[in-house]
Write a protein that holds these residues in place. Structure first.
Motif, PDB file in Angstrom:
ATOM      1  N   PHE A 136      12.276  24.794   3.324  1.00  9.33           N
ATOM      2  CA  PHE A 136      11.502  23.744   3.975  1.00  9.33           C
ATOM      3  C   PHE A 136      12.414  22.727   4.651  1.00  9.33           C
ATOM      4  CE2 PHE A 136       9.512  19.543   3.828  1.00  9.33           C
ATOM      5  CZ  PHE A 136       8.365  19.800   4.569  1.00  9.33           C
ATOM      6  N   VAL A 137      13.498  22.332   3.976  1.00  9.48           N
ATOM      7  CA  VAL A 137      14.428  21.368   4.561  1.00  9.48           C
ATOM      8  C   VAL A 137      15.095  21.963   5.790  1.00  9.48           C
ATOM      9  CG1 VAL A 137      16.504  20.005   4.163  1.00  9.48           C
ATOM     10  CG2 VAL A 137      14.790  20.202   2.372  1.00  9.48           C
ATOM     11  N   MET A 138      15.453  23.248   5.725  1.00  8.27           N
ATOM     12  CA  MET A 138      16.050  23.917   6.888  1.00  8.27           C
ATOM     13  C   MET A 138      15.091  23.930   8.073  1.00  8.27           C
ATOM     14  SD  MET A 138      19.171  25.223   6.647  1.00  8.27           S
ATOM     15  CE  MET A 138      20.438  25.615   5.444  1.00  8.27           C
ATOM     16  N   ILE A 139      13.831  24.266   7.821  1.00  7.43           N
ATOM     17  CA  ILE A 139      12.838  24.343   8.899  1.00  7.43           C
ATOM     18  C   ILE A 139      12.633  22.970   9.528  1.00  7.43           C
ATOM     19  CG2 ILE A 139      10.417  24.793   9.420  1.00  7.43           C
ATOM     20  CD1 ILE A 139      10.536  26.930   7.154  1.00  7.43           C
ATOM     21  N   GLY A 140      12.513  21.934   8.701  1.00 12.77           N
ATOM     22  CA  GLY A 140      12.355  20.590   9.241  1.00 12.77           C
ATOM     23  C   GLY A 140      13.568  20.147  10.031  1.00 12.77           C
ATOM     24  N   GLY A 141      14.766  20.487   9.536  1.00 13.72           N
ATOM     25  CA  GLY A 141      15.975  20.133  10.274  1.00 13.72           C
ATOM     26  C   GLY A 141      16.060  20.826  11.614  1.00 13.72           C
ATOM     27  N   VAL A 142      15.704  22.106  11.662  1.00 13.09           N
ATOM     28  CA  VAL A 142      15.711  22.826  12.938  1.00 13.09           C
ATOM     29  C   VAL A 142      14.694  22.229  13.898  1.00 13.09           C
ATOM     30  CG1 VAL A 142      15.137  25.037  14.031  1.00 13.09           C
ATOM     31  CG2 VAL A 142      16.593  24.986  11.999  1.00 13.09           C
ATOM     32  N   ALA A 143      13.524  21.855  13.383  1.00 11.54           N
ATOM     33  CA  ALA A 143      12.488  21.275  14.244  1.00 11.54           C
ATOM     34  C   ALA A 143      12.976  19.984  14.887  1.00 11.54           C
ATOM     35  CB  ALA A 143      11.214  21.029  13.437  1.00 11.54           C
ATOM     36  N   ILE A 144      13.575  19.099  14.098  1.00  9.32           N
ATOM     37  CA  ILE A 144      14.009  17.821  14.651  1.00  9.32           C
ATOM     38  C   ILE A 144      15.179  18.012  15.603  1.00  9.32           C
ATOM     39  CG2 ILE A 144      15.588  17.269  12.767  1.00  9.32           C
ATOM     40  CD1 ILE A 144      13.351  14.846  14.726  1.00  9.32           C
ATOM     41  N   MET A 145      16.069  18.964  15.311  1.00  2.00           N
ATOM     42  CA  MET A 145      17.210  19.214  16.202  1.00  2.00           C
ATOM     43  C   MET A 145      16.760  19.793  17.541  1.00  2.00           C
ATOM     44  SD  MET A 145      20.022  20.649  13.474  1.00  2.00           S
ATOM     45  CE  MET A 145      21.339  20.837  14.671  1.00  2.00           C
ATOM     46  N   THR A 146      15.826  20.732  17.520  1.00  2.00           N
ATOM     47  CA  THR A 146      15.360  21.305  18.792  1.00  2.00           C
ATOM     48  C   THR A 146      14.578  20.281  19.601  1.00  2.00           C
ATOM     49  OG1 THR A 146      13.391  22.202  17.678  1.00  2.00           O
ATOM     50  CG2 THR A 146      15.298  23.667  17.917  1.00  2.00           C
ATOM     51  N   LEU A 147      13.786  19.461  18.909  1.00  3.08           N
ATOM     52  CA  LEU A 147      13.018  18.445  19.628  1.00  3.08           C
ATOM     53  C   LEU A 147      13.923  17.413  20.285  1.00  3.08           C
ATOM     54  CD1 LEU A 147      10.059  17.836  17.140  1.00  3.08           C
ATOM     55  CD2 LEU A 147       9.886  18.815  19.421  1.00  3.08           C
ATOM     56  N   VAL A 148      14.925  16.963  19.553  1.00  7.35           N
ATOM     57  CA  VAL A 148      15.798  15.915  20.083  1.00  7.35           C
ATOM     58  C   VAL A 148      16.806  16.479  21.074  1.00  7.35           C
ATOM     59  CG1 VAL A 148      17.543  14.204  19.488  1.00  7.35           C
ATOM     60  CG2 VAL A 148      15.506  14.443  18.073  1.00  7.35           C
ATOM     61  N   ILE A 149      17.512  17.533  20.675  1.00  8.78           N
ATOM     62  CA  ILE A 149      18.588  18.058  21.524  1.00  8.78           C
ATOM     63  C   ILE A 149      18.023  18.841  22.698  1.00  8.78           C
ATOM     64  CG2 ILE A 149      20.626  19.541  21.594  1.00  8.78           C
ATOM     65  CD1 ILE A 149      21.052  18.904  18.611  1.00  8.78           C
ATOM     66  N   ASN A 150      17.209  19.847  22.418  1.00  6.28           N
ATOM     67  CA  ASN A 150      16.682  20.680  23.502  1.00  6.28           C
ATOM     68  C   ASN A 150      15.726  19.903  24.391  1.00  6.28           C
ATOM     69  OD1 ASN A 150      17.761  22.348  21.431  1.00  6.28           O
ATOM     70  ND2 ASN A 150      16.822  24.123  22.369  1.00  6.28           N
ATOM     71  N   GLY A 151      14.881  19.088  23.756  1.00  4.84           N
ATOM     72  CA  GLY A 151      13.938  18.321  24.555  1.00  4.84           C
ATOM     73  C   GLY A 151      14.619  17.325  25.472  1.00  4.84           C
ATOM     74  N   THR A 152      15.753  16.772  25.033  1.00  2.00           N
ATOM     75  CA  THR A 152      16.480  15.794  25.850  1.00  2.00           C
ATOM     76  C   THR A 152      17.284  16.466  26.952  1.00  2.00           C
ATOM     77  OG1 THR A 152      16.625  14.309  23.944  1.00  2.00           O
ATOM     78  CG2 THR A 152      18.146  13.915  25.771  1.00  2.00           C
ATOM     79  N   LEU A 153      17.903  17.610  26.648  1.00  2.00           N
ATOM     80  CA  LEU A 153      18.781  18.271  27.612  1.00  2.00           C
ATOM     81  C   LEU A 153      18.049  19.233  28.544  1.00  2.00           C
ATOM     82  CD1 LEU A 153      21.856  19.056  25.307  1.00  2.00           C
ATOM     83  CD2 LEU A 153      21.529  17.133  26.873  1.00  2.00           C
ATOM     84  N   ALA A 154      16.753  19.426  28.325  1.00  2.00           N
ATOM     85  CA  ALA A 154      16.013  20.393  29.150  1.00  2.00           C
ATOM     86  C   ALA A 154      16.010  19.985  30.618  1.00  2.00           C
ATOM     87  CB  ALA A 154      14.585  20.538  28.626  1.00  2.00           C
ATOM     88  N   GLY A 155      15.839  18.692  30.879  1.00  2.00           N
ATOM     89  CA  GLY A 155      15.811  18.224  32.270  1.00  2.00           C
ATOM     90  C   GLY A 155      17.098  18.479  33.016  1.00  2.00           C
ATOM     91  N   PRO A 156      18.264  18.031  32.465  1.00  2.00           N
ATOM     92  CA  PRO A 156      19.523  18.335  33.152  1.00  2.00           C
ATOM     93  C   PRO A 156      19.780  19.820  33.320  1.00  2.00           C
ATOM     94  CG  PRO A 156      19.846  16.590  31.525  1.00  2.00           C
ATOM     95  CD  PRO A 156      18.457  17.103  31.339  1.00  2.00           C
ATOM     96  N   LEU A 157      19.383  20.637  32.323  1.00  2.00           N
ATOM     97  CA  LEU A 157      19.588  22.075  32.450  1.00  2.00           C
ATOM     98  C   LEU A 157      18.741  22.663  33.574  1.00  2.00           C
ATOM     99  CD1 LEU A 157      20.887  24.661  31.385  1.00  2.00           C
ATOM    100  CD2 LEU A 157      18.996  24.869  29.756  1.00  2.00           C
ATOM    101  N   LEU A 158      17.511  22.183  33.705  1.00  2.00           N
ATOM    102  CA  LEU A 158      16.659  22.648  34.802  1.00  2.00           C
ATOM    103  C   LEU A 158      17.310  22.371  36.153  1.00  2.00           C
ATOM    104  CD1 LEU A 158      13.005  21.671  33.816  1.00  2.00           C
ATOM    105  CD2 LEU A 158      13.796  23.947  34.452  1.00  2.00           C
ATOM    106  N   ARG A 159      17.843  21.180  36.293  1.00  2.65           N
ATOM    107  CA  ARG A 159      18.475  20.828  37.565  1.00  2.65           C
ATOM    108  C   ARG A 159      19.768  21.613  37.776  1.00  2.65           C
ATOM    109  NH1 ARG A 159      16.402  16.201  35.218  1.00  2.65           N
ATOM    110  NH2 ARG A 159      14.769  15.171  36.440  1.00  2.65           N
TER     111      ARG A 159
END
Length: 851
Positions: A439-462
């Motif tokens: 459960f801790v692993m799943i929650g950690g992955v969720a927060i990391m993907t939301l923060v890291i991937n969600g933030t960097l998605a825009g620059p990667l698209l460009r």
């Protein structure tokens, strides 16, 4: 939505009442929870979410909202686990921590999944269905298996195969909630948007099917009652039962829903439109419940099927599509807010518990980072392994879009819900704590993907070049900037045809409305000519521009201006002779009246009084009708930006009509001005008190006192002038409509109608008398500020319409709207009597003449 919260909270209470497990707090248990305490958590979280959304939307736009809500929930979970204060909020959090897993899915998933399914482009979805099915089933099983291998052979936790597969199934569910909004804003290709959203929609269903199978096997191995062993044959049979059965259930309820919408077909009945929306959300939840609980199939697949069927076949049966879209967006926002916060609360508390029990150590953070990296590697291997197939099927794809799809696989709502269900069920069974690390692993992955991937998605698209061409889009935006400025000038000319704006201060207008700051005579003449050509001759009124022309430059050259003048407006009295211009206005007014009378004779068959074949005899009924016309006039002033909906003046105007309506009902005459003045008296007294307080606060500095006192006085004067102008405008509009509808073919009214008009004229004269208490300069400043407000609101509507029509993207218009809102706020807070660029003050005699 308070009923919605209370209903959900009551369900949660029923689900958690029989739970004997410890809550997320390690030192307290709450075996009996009252419903009112349970309601507190969602209410508190949504209120907190409003504040967080405001901060993110204004100052920290780069962070996804759901990620921040998960972090806030984590903070609360850590505080509850460490401090455990005995207050209602923590008790409510503890009650929600004991929520039954099945009830958790029943509350949150139907609304979220149905909204995603209904939001799909039906044509593109079915065109890409072959690709999406590959993403949803083979890739989900492969991803879950590879993730399970990581959990079994790389992590030193000794997980069983079934727990590892359950862990992999949860992480196979993706949620593009943060990426989807970004894709819409930057104008990503529709194919890419569909692949990301469609993959998430379908793999949620398959991931839950695999989760049910392997979690059942895991709980059976743990000896938990109520679970049975599932071998390979049973597993395959259960998979097809849930997948095919879920599809059939969704098809059945989708057809039932469309039949209901077909009979609720009164589009003009507002209540029936609301009932339609109620039917949609009710059937979505009922469909999920029957599929999941009664028929033991996949509720997610059933909900997806019903949502897609409604979008593909029943969209035309919806009376108010915007109302339904808005409601589904509201439900999605509320459910995401509560679910991510709840996931953060449980994750934070479990992290603290695991740390205290030495079950989560420093090295586990390293394994968490490793898992985050390996999940991207696994996803990349999967997608590029099937790339030769997907680039030839359906809508096809390319390397750049596939690369972004790998990076855009965020973990979100469904994964968090399944992880909570797994953790809570093991805690309620008082079994081992093997699921704690998972459960801790799943929650950690969720927060990391939301923060890291969600933030960097825009620059990667460009970086990948998946947004529209910058140069091409820039040219389009430049063109819209020119057309927007032209619209602002045209709106200004249209407003200047109104007599109340005859003597506005153009220096003030130019200062507050930059779109017309560098207006030239050529541009003004073009706008005047366009206004004249686009207005029916019997309705045309020349704009009052004589006092504005001295402020304008002649553009590139005076010779060019003279040439345009000779070609388009030769001998125009507007520029050559203001007196002749006034005479021409009077002549045009007489012509307009004659043509209006002719038009009135032609349309007498639609006249209300003519249709009734008799005169109104009830003066009271006519007064009530006239008050309704006044109410509509004030509402139109709010829509046009002349009044602010939340402004004190607007509230007083509406209340004055309520008092007038009550008085007319009791047989009195129309006297809305009297009630408006009485409502304003407390504010006038408050104004005097403020001036005294200001004098005391600034008694040591006379210059500060003078400026503050003048600012308060100017604001109060502007309020009184605006009050008179609003009443005068509303009564004139109401009179015109009243005469048009209730007069005979020559415009004459019945005796009762004449009484109403006479009473209205008395109110008009009282408002005009109020204006005479102020000097011309003060009235001019107030009228100029009102024109600025109307013009800026006109530009807001113009840009908003461009966005609704698809000409501009939300991200493109957002900056411009913020700029206009800034200027509008500056207008509303302006207390200056002089503005940059004003000419020398005119004489007192000219002031009196202009007033």
């Amino acid at each position: 939505m308070s009923f919605f919260f209370e209903l959900v909270s009551f369900v949660v209470f029923l689900g958690g009442a029989n739970a004997s497990s410890p809550s997320c707090s390690p030192s307290t248990t709450h075996e009996e929870e009252e419903v009112d305490v349970v309601v507190l958590f969602p209410s508190f979280i949504v209120t907190l979410g409003v504040v967080i959304f405001y901060v993110l939307s204004r100052y920290i736009k780069i962070l996804p909202y759901t990620a921040v809500m998960f972090l806030m929930g984590t903070i609360w979970g850590v505080l509850v686990a460490l401090v455990d204060p005995d207050i209602d909020v923590t008790n409510s959090i503890s009650a929600w921590g004991d929520i039954d897993g099945e009830i958790l899915l029943l509350v949150f998933l139907p609304g979220l999944i149905f909204k995603d399914a209904f939001g799909q482009n039906a044509h593109l979805f079915f065109s890409a269905l072959s690709q999406l099915l590959i993403f949803a089933f083979p890739l989900v099983l492969a991803g879950a298996t590879l993730t399970a291998l990581v959990g079994s052979y790389i992590f030193p936790y000794g997980w069983s195969f079934n727990l590892a597969m359950t862990f992999g199934s949860i992480l196979a569910a993706t949620d593009p909630v943060a990426v989807a909004a970004l894709l819409e804003e930057v104008g990503a290709p529709p194919r890419l948007k569909l692949h990301i959203a469609g993959e998430s929609l379908l793999n949620d269903g398959s991931a839950i099917v695999f989760f049910v199978i392997f979690s059942e096997r895991y709980f059976f191995d743990q000896g938990i009652p109520g679970y049975e062993e599932i071998d390979l044959a049973k597993g395959i049979a259960l998979f097809f039962q849930m997948a095919v059965g879920g599809f059939g259930c969704g098809l059945f309820f989708g057809i039932i829903l469309m039949v209901m919408l077909f009979f609720l077909d009164r589009r003009i009945n507002r209540e029936e439109c609301i009932v339609q929306v109620c039917a949609v959300i009710a059937v979505a939840y009922l469909n999920y419940y029957v599929a999941e609980v009664s028929w033991h199939t996949s509720g997610v697949i059933a909900t997806v099927t019903a949502g897609l069927l409604l979008k593909f076949c029943g969209r035309g049966m919806i009376n108010d599509a915007k109302l339904l879209d808005d409601f589904l967006n509201l439900v999605e926002h509320l459910l995401n807010t509560v679910l991510f916060a709840l996931g953060g609360v449980i994750w934070g508390s479990e992290l603290v518990l695991a740390t205290k029990r030495k079950m989560w150590e420093a090295r586990d953070y390293g394994y968490l980072v490793l898992l985050y990296i390996l999940l991207h590697v696994i996803r990349a291997v999967q997608f590029f392994a099937i790339y030769p197939i997907t680039k030839r099927l359906g809508l096809k794809t390319n390397v750049k879009e596939t690369s972004f799809q790998v990076f855009g696989g965020l973990r979100g709502a469904v994964g968090i819900a399944l992880a909570i269900k797994l953790q809570v069920e093991e805690l309620q069974a008082d079994s081992s704590t093997d699921t704690n690390k998972a459960f801790v692993m799943i929650g950690g992955v969720a927060i990391m993907t939301l923060v890291i991937n969600g933030t960097l998605a825009g620059p990667l698209l460009r970086k990948l070049g998946l947004v529209e061409s910058t140069d091409t889009r820039k040219k389009i935006l430049d063109a819209f900037r020119v057309t927007g400025r032209r619209a602002a000038i045209q709106g200004f000319v249209n407003l200047m045809t109104q007599k109340r704006f005859q003597h506005v201060n153009f220096a003030l207008v130019r200062h507050h409305v930059p779109m017309i700051g560098d207006l030239t005579k050529e541009q003004l003449l073009d706008a005047v000519q366009l206004h004249k050509e686009s207005t029916p001759s019997n309705e045309y009124s020349p704009p009052h521009l004589q006092h504005i022309l001295p402020y304008l430059s002649s553009g590139p050259s005076n010779e060019g201006f003279q040439q345009i003048k000779e070609e388009t407006t030769a001998g125009d009295p507007l520029l050559e002779d203001p007196a002749a211009y006034e005479r021409s206005m009077q002549i045009e007014e007489r012509k307009k009246k004659r043509k209006a009378n002719a038009c009135r004779r032609r349309k007498n068959s639609s006249n209300l009084r003519w249709m009734m074949k008799q005169e109104f005899t009830s003066t009271k009924e006519l007064r009530l009708l006239f008050i309704c016309l006044l109410q509509a006039a004030y509402e139109n002033q709010v829509v046009d930006g002349e009044l602010e909906s939340e402004q004190t003046l607007t509230i007083m105007l509406q209340q004055s009509l309520e008092f007038a309506n009550d008085a007319v009902t009791n047989g009195e005459s129309l006297e809305d001005w009297k009630y408006l003045v009485s409502l304003h008296k407390p504010f006038a007294n408050l104004n005097g008190a403020l001036r005294k307080i200001t004098g005391v606060a600034t008694c040591l500095d006379y210059s500060k006192y003078s400026r503050a006192n003048m600012g308060i006085k100017l604001r109060m004067d502007n309020l009184l002038i605006e009050r008179s102008m609003a009443v005068m405008s509303a009564h004139r509009v109401a009179q015109k409509r009243f005469i048009d509808e209730l007069g005979n073919v020559t415009g004459d009214l019945s005796e009762a109608g004449k009484i109403i008009i006479q009473e209205s004229n008395i109110q008009l004269s009282l408002a005009e008398k109020e204006l005479k208490n102020f000097d011309a300069k003060t009235v001019e400043v107030a009228a100029s500020h009102k024109l600025c407000k109307v013009l800026l609101n006109f530009m807001i509507k113009y840009i908003t319409d461009l966005t609704k029509s698809g000409m501009l993207k939300e991200s493109e218009c957002e900056h411009k709207l913020e700029e206009i809102e800034f200027h509008l706020d500056h207008v509303l807070s302006c207390d200056e009597s002089k503005h940059p660029g004003e000419f020398d003050e005119i004489s007192e005699e000219q002031n009196k003449q202009r007033l």
